[in-house]
Design an enzyme around this catalytic site. Sequence first.
Site, PDB file in Angstrom:
ATOM      1  N   PRO A 112       0.786  -1.236   0.000  1.00 16.86           N
ATOM      2  CG  PRO A 112      -0.132  -1.075   2.139  1.00 16.86           C
ATOM      3  CD  PRO A 112       0.580  -2.017   1.212  1.00 16.86           C
ATOM      4  CD  GLU A 136      -1.406 -13.605 -27.933  1.00 12.77           C
ATOM      5  OE1 GLU A 136      -0.664 -12.674 -28.284  1.00 12.77           O
ATOM      6  OE2 GLU A 136      -2.273 -14.099 -28.667  1.00 12.77           O
TER       7      GLU A 136
END
Length: 180
Positions: A112, A136
């Site tokens: 964060p 892919e």
Amino acid sequence: MADPRVVSIETVYRGRLFDVELATLEMDGGVVARRETIRHPGAVCMVPVLADGSLLLVTQYRYAAGRRLLELPAGTLEAGEAPEAAVARELQEEVGQVPGRVIPLGGFYVAPGYTSEYIHLFACLELQPSRLAGDEDEDIEVERRTLAEALAAVEAGEICDAKSVIGVLRWARMVESSNR
């Protein structure tokens, strides 16, 4: 302490998976600070558990790490997609299984201090074969490990990415508490 006041936000990079923002904040006492933030849509991480209690893990090349890593399967949320829907899609793409039962294991921010990425963590049980075509550019191999072997891989540093360490440990804690 009051939250800082946002003075401005500028998107300095737009990418396929995330954007980078530069924000100017005014802190208590008038101090001006700049924050760079990677804006990420969030992700899911799955702990796929087979009927015998063993886990399905994946290995894939991670360019940022410079090597193949042993990980739990995970994936980025698509725009407007609920985490539970992403779990079924990603599990079918990465390990060729669809879960019959999904158990939330909580979630966490990746880092964060510089990214908004939040990972929703789930255990996936009652797995059935079902394959969806993956991206892919993914180079994924599936491995089966017992929970003890996965824990040993965490301890040895073989499983070394945060989401997988957290997922394996949270699942182990759940199994341990249900055996009491």
